[in-house]
Design an enzyme around this catalytic site. Structure first.
Site, PDB file in Angstrom:
ATOM      1  N   THR A 147       0.858  -1.186   0.000  1.00  0.00           N
ATOM      2  CA  THR A 147       0.000   0.000   0.000  1.00  0.00           C
ATOM      3  C   THR A 147       0.894   1.237   0.000  1.00  0.00           C
ATOM      4  OG1 THR A 147      -0.113   0.355   2.399  1.00  0.00           O
ATOM      5  CG2 THR A 147      -1.583  -1.325   1.465  1.00  0.00           C
ATOM      6  N   CYS A 148       0.286   2.415   0.070  1.00  0.00           N
ATOM      7  CA  CYS A 148       1.090   3.637   0.076  1.00  0.00           C
ATOM      8  C   CYS A 148       1.925   3.767   1.342  1.00  0.00           C
ATOM      9  CB  CYS A 148       0.201   4.865  -0.103  1.00  0.00           C
ATOM     10  SG  CYS A 148      -1.029   5.085   1.199  1.00  0.00           S
TER      11      CYS A 148
END
EC number: 1.2.1.70
Length: 416
Positions: free
Chosen positions: A49-50
Site C-alpha cells: 500500500t502507500c
C-alpha cells in the site's frame, strides 16, 4: 511450519524508500509467484500500500526473503536493511492481525487497510501462492479484524488518510463549500476523499482517471465531472484543491504543468495533497510560489490527534489480537501433531506389512504355523519398541527426569 513477516512501513522509512519497494498492481501477481518459489511451502502473500510493503511467507528463510526483495527492486542491502522489521511465528500472526485491524496504520483504526489486505490475499490465491496455513491465517485475520470493529470503538467516527487529507484542506480554506476540487484517481481512497468532501459541503468536483468509465461510475454518486488523465491540463487551472491517489509508476503532475496552471490562475494559491506511493506529483512542485504540496508523511499532526482519542479502544483491540494470535498458534501446533501422528502410524503400518509379508512367505513354504506366528509377534514387538527403548535409555543416562517422565506417560507406564 514457520511463518515469517518482513516489511517496511511509514514508521521505519521515508516515502522515498517506500515507493522504491512498492509493488505495482500489474506486477504483483508475478512477484508473489517469484517470492513463493523461494519458500519451502510455496506460500506467500505481498501486501503493498502507500504506507507499507509486507511479505508474509510460510516456511521461508528470513535472509533469503530479504535478499529476494532487494534483488527484485534492484536496491542495496545497506539502504533497505535498517528500515526493515521482521516477525516469526506467533509474532508474525499477531502483526498481521494488528495490521488488518488498523492498529498499525498511519491513522489508528482506519478501515481501508482491511480491504487492502483482503485484496492482497485474493491476488495471492489467483497467483496460486496460498495453501492450508496461509489460507487459514488470513481467514482468521479477517475474522479478528471484524471482531475488533464490533467489540471496540476503534472504528467510531472512522477516519483514514482520505479523512486526514480533507481535514488539512479545512485548515487551509475557511470554507470548502466554495472551493473547486480536482481528484486524480478513482480508487477506494479517492472515493473516500470525495465522500468526506461532499460531507463538508464541496459542490464542485472533477474526477480524473485513466479509464473514463470508472471515473463516471464514481461521479454519479457525488454529482461530479469525469475526465481522463489527458484532460487534466485543461481543468487544473480551475482547481483550488488537488488530491491525488493512483497506482501510476510515474508522476502525473509535473512542475511545469502546475506552474502553467498557477499563471492561468493569476497565482491564486493551490493546495495539492499527494497520497500515492509512488508519488503522483513531482516533489519539485513544492518549490513553486502559491503551490502548497503535502504528502502522506505531512499528515502526522492530524494523525497524532486521532491516536489520542482512540487510545482506550486500541488497548482493547490489542488484547483481542494477542488472544487470537495464540489461538491460531494452537491450531498450528495441532496441525503439526496431526502430521506427527500420521507419520508415526504410517511408519508402524509399514513395519507390520513388511513382517506379515515375510510370515506369509514362510507359511507358503510349509513353515510351522505356530512357530511362524511366534516369530512374527516377537519381531513386531521388537521393531515397535526399539525407538521408545532407545529414547528411554538416552533420557536415563543423561539424568533427564523430565523427558523420562514424559516418555513413561506417553508409553502408558505411569497410570494414575
Amino acid at each position: 511450519m514457520s511463518l515469517v513477516a518482513i516489511g517496511i512501513n511509514h514508521k521505519t522509512a521515508t516515502v522515498d524508500l517506500r515507493e522504491k519497494v512498492a509493488f505495482s498492481p500489474d506486477k504483483i501477481h508475478d512477484a508473489m509467484k517469484s517470492l513463493a518459489s523461494r519458500t519451502r511451502s510455496g506460500e506467500a502473500v505481498i501486501v503493498s500500500t502507500c504506507n507499507r510493503t509486507e511479505l508474509y511467507c510460510n516456511n521461508g528463510d528470513e535472509a533469503d526473503i530479504i535478499e529476494w526483495l532487494e534483488e527484485y527492486h534492484g536496491l542495496d542491502h545497506q539502504d533497505v536493511a535498517p528500515c526493515l522489521y521482521n516477525y516469526h511465528g506467533q509474532a508474525a500472526v499477531r502483526h498481521l492481525m494488528r495490521v488488518a485491524s488498523g492498529l498499525d496504520s498511519l491513522i489508528l483504526g482506519e478501515p481501508q487497510i482491511l480491504g487492502q489486505v483482503k485484496q492482497a490475499f485474493v491476488k495471492a490465491k489467483e497467483a496460486g501462492t496460498v495453501a492450508l496455513t496461509i489460507d487459514r491465517l488470513f481467514q482468521n485475520t479477517f475474522s479478528v479484524a471484524k471482531k475488533v470493529r464490533t467489540e471496540t470503538e476503534i472504528g467510531a467516527a472512522a477516519v483514514s488518510v482520505a479523512f486526514a487529507a480533507v481535514s488539512m484542506a479545512k485548515h487551509i480554506f475557511s470554507s470548502l463549500s466554495t472551493t473547486k476540487v480536482l481528484l486524480i484517481g478513482a480508487g477506494e481512497t479517492i472515493e473516500l476523499v470525495a465522500k468526506h468532501l461532499k460531507d463538508n459541503g464541496v459542490a464542485s468536483m472533477v474526477v480524473a482517471n485513466r479509464t473514463l468509465e470508472r471515473a463516471q461510475s464514481m461521479c454519479e454518486e457525488f454529482n461530479a465531472t469525469a475526465i481522463t488523465l489527458a484532460q487534466i491540463p485543461d481543468f487544473l487551472p480551475k482547481a483550488d484543491i488537488v488530491i491525488s491517489s493512483t497506482a501510476s509508476p510515474l508522476p502525473i503532475l509535473g512542475k511545469g504543468m502546475v506552474e502553467k496552471a498557477l499563471k492561468q490562475r493569476r497565482h491564486q494559491p493551490m493546495l495539492l495533497v499527494d497520497i500515492a506511493v509512488p508519488r503522483d506529483i513531482e516533489p519539485e512542485v513544492a518549490d513553486l510560489d502559491d503551490a502548497f504540496l503535502y504528502t502522506v508523511d505531512d499528515l502526522h499532526s492530524i494523525i497524532e490527534q486521532n491516536k489520542a482519542s482512540r487510545k482506550e479502544a486500541a488497548e482493547q483491540a490489542e488484547l483481542i489480537t494477542e488472544e487470537q494470535s495464540y489461538l491460531f498458534m494452537d491450531w498450528v501446533r495441532s496441525l503439526e501433531s496431526v502430521d506427527s501422528i500420521r507419520e508415526y502410524r504410517s511408519q508402524s503400518m509399514a513395519i507390520k506389512d513388511e513382517l506379515v509379508e515375510r510370515a506369509l512367505n514362510k507359511l507358503a513354504q510349509g513353515g510351522d504355523t505356530e512357530q511362524v506366528l511366534i516369530e512374527l509377534a516377537n519381531r513386531l514387538t521388537n521393531r515397535l519398541i526399539h525407538a521408545p527403548t532407545q529414547a528411554l535409555t538416552v533420557a536415563s543416562r543423561q539424568g533427564d527426569l523430565n523427558t523420562l517422565g514424559q516418555l513413561r506417560t506417553a508409553l502408558g507406564l505411569d497410570k494414575n
